[in-house]
Design a protein around this motif. Sequence first.
Motif, PDB file in Angstrom:
ATOM      1  N   ARG A   6       0.841  -1.199   0.000  1.00 36.96           N
ATOM      2  CA  ARG A   6       0.000   0.000   0.000  1.00 36.96           C
ATOM      3  C   ARG A   6       0.875   1.248   0.000  1.00 36.96           C
ATOM      4  O   ARG A   6       1.694   1.435   0.899  1.00 36.96           O
ATOM      5  CB  ARG A   6      -0.916   0.006   1.221  1.00 36.96           C
ATOM      6  CG  ARG A   6      -1.805  -1.228   1.345  1.00 36.96           C
ATOM      7  CD  ARG A   6      -2.424  -1.306   2.723  1.00 36.96           C
ATOM      8  NE  ARG A   6      -1.402  -1.351   3.766  1.00 36.96           N
ATOM      9  CZ  ARG A   6      -1.661  -1.436   5.081  1.00 36.96           C
ATOM     10  NH1 ARG A   6      -2.910  -1.481   5.495  1.00 36.96           N
ATOM     11  NH2 ARG A   6      -0.673  -1.450   5.963  1.00 36.96           N
ATOM     12  N   ASP A 160       2.841   7.489  12.533  1.00 31.77           N
ATOM     13  CA  ASP A 160       3.328   6.119  12.485  1.00 31.77           C
ATOM     14  C   ASP A 160       2.323   5.177  13.121  1.00 31.77           C
ATOM     15  O   ASP A 160       1.746   5.495  14.177  1.00 31.77           O
ATOM     16  CB  ASP A 160       4.661   5.991  13.234  1.00 31.77           C
ATOM     17  CG  ASP A 160       5.789   6.742  12.552  1.00 31.77           C
ATOM     18  OD1 ASP A 160       5.884   6.668  11.320  1.00 31.77           O
ATOM     19  OD2 ASP A 160       6.574   7.403  13.267  1.00 31.77           O
ATOM     20  N   ASP A 161       2.126   4.020  12.518  1.00 35.40           N
ATOM     21  CA  ASP A 161       1.333   2.970  13.141  1.00 35.40           C
ATOM     22  C   ASP A 161       2.188   2.342  14.244  1.00 35.40           C
ATOM     23  O   ASP A 161       3.265   1.799  13.960  1.00 35.40           O
ATOM     24  CB  ASP A 161       0.945   1.922  12.098  1.00 35.40           C
ATOM     25  CG  ASP A 161      -0.038   0.899  12.646  1.00 35.40           C
ATOM     26  OD1 ASP A 161       0.147   0.441  13.794  1.00 35.40           O
ATOM     27  OD2 ASP A 161      -0.979   0.537  11.921  1.00 35.40           O
ATOM     28  N   GLY A 166       3.945   0.975   9.999  1.00 35.37           N
ATOM     29  CA  GLY A 166       3.363   1.542   8.794  1.00 35.37           C
ATOM     30  C   GLY A 166       2.940   2.985   9.015  1.00 35.37           C
ATOM     31  O   GLY A 166       3.174   3.569  10.076  1.00 35.37           O
ATOM     32  N   GLN A 167       2.303   3.576   8.011  1.00 35.81           N
ATOM     33  CA  GLN A 167       1.913   4.971   8.053  1.00 35.81           C
ATOM     34  C   GLN A 167       0.392   5.109   8.037  1.00 35.81           C
ATOM     35  O   GLN A 167      -0.305   4.305   7.422  1.00 35.81           O
ATOM     36  CB  GLN A 167       2.520   5.728   6.871  1.00 35.81           C
ATOM     37  CG  GLN A 167       4.044   5.700   6.850  1.00 35.81           C
ATOM     38  CD  GLN A 167       4.625   6.321   8.102  1.00 35.81           C
ATOM     39  OE1 GLN A 167       4.553   7.542   8.295  1.00 35.81           O
ATOM     40  NE2 GLN A 167       5.192   5.504   8.986  1.00 35.81           N
ATOM     41  N   VAL A 168      -0.084   6.139   8.707  1.00 33.55           N
ATOM     42  CA  VAL A 168      -1.513   6.405   8.761  1.00 33.55           C
ATOM     43  C   VAL A 168      -1.762   7.827   8.280  1.00 33.55           C
ATOM     44  O   VAL A 168      -1.257   8.791   8.883  1.00 33.55           O
ATOM     45  CB  VAL A 168      -2.074   6.221  10.185  1.00 33.55           C
ATOM     46  CG1 VAL A 168      -3.583   6.498  10.187  1.00 33.55           C
ATOM     47  CG2 VAL A 168      -1.790   4.821  10.704  1.00 33.55           C
ATOM     48  N   HIS A 170      -4.313  10.849   7.888  1.00 34.26           N
ATOM     49  CA  HIS A 170      -5.532  11.343   8.524  1.00 34.26           C
ATOM     50  C   HIS A 170      -6.177  12.346   7.566  1.00 34.26           C
ATOM     51  O   HIS A 170      -5.595  13.400   7.272  1.00 34.26           O
ATOM     52  CB  HIS A 170      -5.199  12.002   9.857  1.00 34.26           C
ATOM     53  CG  HIS A 170      -4.540  11.068  10.829  1.00 34.26           C
ATOM     54  ND1 HIS A 170      -5.214  10.457  11.868  1.00 34.26           N
ATOM     55  CD2 HIS A 170      -3.258  10.614  10.900  1.00 34.26           C
ATOM     56  CE1 HIS A 170      -4.380   9.684  12.548  1.00 34.26           C
ATOM     57  NE2 HIS A 170      -3.181   9.761  11.978  1.00 34.26           N
ATOM     58  N   THR A 185      -9.195   7.828   8.604  1.00 31.56           N
ATOM     59  CA  THR A 185      -7.797   7.396   8.634  1.00 31.56           C
ATOM     60  C   THR A 185      -7.572   6.386   7.528  1.00 31.56           C
ATOM     61  O   THR A 185      -8.444   5.584   7.206  1.00 31.56           O
ATOM     62  CB  THR A 185      -7.428   6.760   9.988  1.00 31.56           C
ATOM     63  OG1 THR A 185      -8.276   5.639  10.241  1.00 31.56           O
ATOM     64  CG2 THR A 185      -7.550   7.779  11.107  1.00 31.56           C
ATOM     65  N   PRO A 187      -4.654   3.651   6.414  1.00 31.63           N
ATOM     66  CA  PRO A 187      -3.372   3.001   6.668  1.00 31.63           C
ATOM     67  C   PRO A 187      -2.672   2.596   5.378  1.00 31.63           C
ATOM     68  O   PRO A 187      -3.288   2.054   4.461  1.00 31.63           O
ATOM     69  CB  PRO A 187      -3.764   1.761   7.485  1.00 31.63           C
ATOM     70  CG  PRO A 187      -5.155   1.448   7.020  1.00 31.63           C
ATOM     71  CD  PRO A 187      -5.802   2.769   6.685  1.00 31.63           C
ATOM     72  N   ASP A 189       1.617   1.600   3.744  1.00 35.61           N
ATOM     73  CA  ASP A 189       2.953   1.162   4.128  1.00 35.61           C
ATOM     74  C   ASP A 189       3.997   2.265   3.997  1.00 35.61           C
ATOM     75  O   ASP A 189       4.972   2.312   4.744  1.00 35.61           O
ATOM     76  CB  ASP A 189       3.378  -0.034   3.268  1.00 35.61           C
ATOM     77  CG  ASP A 189       2.436  -1.205   3.430  1.00 35.61           C
ATOM     78  OD1 ASP A 189       2.139  -1.566   4.581  1.00 35.61           O
ATOM     79  OD2 ASP A 189       1.983  -1.745   2.398  1.00 35.61           O
ATOM     80  N   SER A 641       4.827  -4.938   4.231  1.00 39.07           N
ATOM     81  CA  SER A 641       3.667  -5.403   3.463  1.00 39.07           C
ATOM     82  C   SER A 641       3.620  -6.908   3.291  1.00 39.07           C
ATOM     83  O   SER A 641       2.732  -7.425   2.640  1.00 39.07           O
ATOM     84  CB  SER A 641       3.664  -4.745   2.077  1.00 39.07           C
ATOM     85  OG  SER A 641       4.838  -5.104   1.376  1.00 39.07           O
TER      86      SER A 641
END
Length: 656
Positions: A6, A160-161, A166-168, A170, A185, A187, A189, A641
């Motif tokens: 992702r 950061d998740d 991973g990345q979120v 918003h 949100t 989510p 990668d 991923s």
Amino acid sequence: MSRPTRVGIVGAGPRVLVLLQRLSAHAHHAARELEVHVVDPFDSGAGRVWRRVQDPLLWMNSRAADISVLPDASVTGLTPPVLRGPSLAEWVAEHRADLLREAAGNHAAQAELLDHGPASFTSRRLASRYFADAWDRTVSALPAGVRVHRHHRTVLDLTDDPVDGGQVLHLDGGPSTDGTGADETLPVDVVLLAQGHLDVRPGPRERRTAGFARAHGLAYVRPGYTSEQDLDVLAPGADVVVVGMGLAFVDLVVRLTEGRGGRFEERADGGLDYRPGGREPRLHVGSRRGVPYRSKIDYPVPADLGLPRYYSARTVDAVHGNGLLDLRADLWPLIAREMAGAHYRELFRSHPGRTTVPAAEFDEAFGRAAWGSAELDEFVGRAVPDPADRFDLADLDRPLDGWWGTSAEEVHARVLAHVEGDRARRSDPRSSPDAAVLAAVLSAYVVTAGLHAAGRLNARSTAVDLDGWWHGFFSYVASGPPPQRLRQLAALARAGVVRFLGADVHVEADPTPGVAAFTAGSGSGPHEVRAQGLVEARLPVPDLEWTSDVLLGRLRDRGEVRAHEIVDDGSRWSNGRLVVDATARLVGRDGKAHPRRFATGAWVSGEASAAAFARPGTDAELFRRADRLAAELLRAASASSGPSPVPLSTPQGDRR
């Protein structure tokens, strides 16, 4: 079985369009499923600058034949498959009949379509259709397992998740148009910031100027994107000072003249007149140089100039070794020599009757003599007898320096003569050495960008000169308006709608009760003008400290991004732009690059002049650069991923 990779992209302009092609190719080559989430409230493929809803009078500043976002047959070194497609000029020609039917009843749009050809300067509204079609072609050609989800929304934050790194993203609460719902949100990668041109909040000086204007009933238009600004504050007939004579100035003049009902009329003798509509203000314009950007060349640029010759990575190493380089002290003399060399090679090749020695003799002597030496100047004087045929860097860069007019009329006439002379030269093949200089500047830009990417520039050059002085010179010489715009500007000057102030313009606020005004003068003469309005005709300078972008502001406040800056002799210097490492990863306040966050575009340090689209037939580096960035994005994304990394391919050629 691993889930799809992702990738989140903030922005949907031409750079993102090109990147999508390369992301899908890498994913297909690796037999990996890929989901790309593109978030931008503006048009797909066009983004903010080239979106369809804007003034139809505004043009692009490059010929249609010089614009493409799809690789042509000349482009090499890309990971297959490669989606090839038409340039802007070719696309309009292919779709002319359908576009004419769509434009039924819109006489201006139909006239543009009927007259449109490779040398046309396309309206931004028509260009937006090309970008939209290229986007559709790209999405339609996506290989199996690759999906693009389009979110017409705004990213408010990036975190950061805490579970998998991973990345979120918003998002704001707007609707999502891709069928995935309206979750706040998202989510992913890995994330790429490619927002393009952003706004900044008013700084202290701008707030003071705006406060003065409000207090005294005056008008003030601060730096911004001219197509979006409210110009109704500039009253018909009012005297308005305009500071800046670049591309934003050209758009401003269009909106305040033709946009207010004026029209241009061709004379039987080939001249151009302006017929006012009655609602124009009187524009008193000036800048540091005091003249507008040099117009585009209106004839074919000479080929086979052998560029680069004096300024390449190899010649730089030969002269300066492999240490850090100063752009002004070390590289500018080589760049100047490259421009001069191109000028004289074209002069001796195409206009030998204006020279007195054989071309080979001149070439040998020019290459041997020290740049800027009396020996070289003396030889050039003998070999090129007419001073008008000699390369004059000072006159090219600052044509009003050292000149003083005795009155406002004399200054106005001097600048008007320059405008008309520049347009005439750049439309006349007899002045083809000018085109050779343009080609040399473009070549020098590529070389300089390569040196920057290789980490060869010293800190001051990177933080201050690259996106400042050098970008300004490059834009002034190589990125000016269409010749017709200067022809129109001259007609406006003759009609009294535009008055030229000269160089080194300065503006002061005069609060005298009852007669408060903005007063302006210049370094070109003793004259002064009092005005009821002030326009700063330039784009906002990228500045992380003053950005109005919510996402960048939050990342900045948490120290997760930083601006490029240096401290020299106790002084802090910054270009305000984002710092990234050699792989385009964002660098935080702690000096560390984030493994899953990337950035590209005008707000990234060193990328002020980076092209958003390619010139066909030139094996454009734009596509290989996007290819390398796509590889880095997928390499970073693969870590979260799935259980095994993506086996990325390595394109042929340079992988800087």
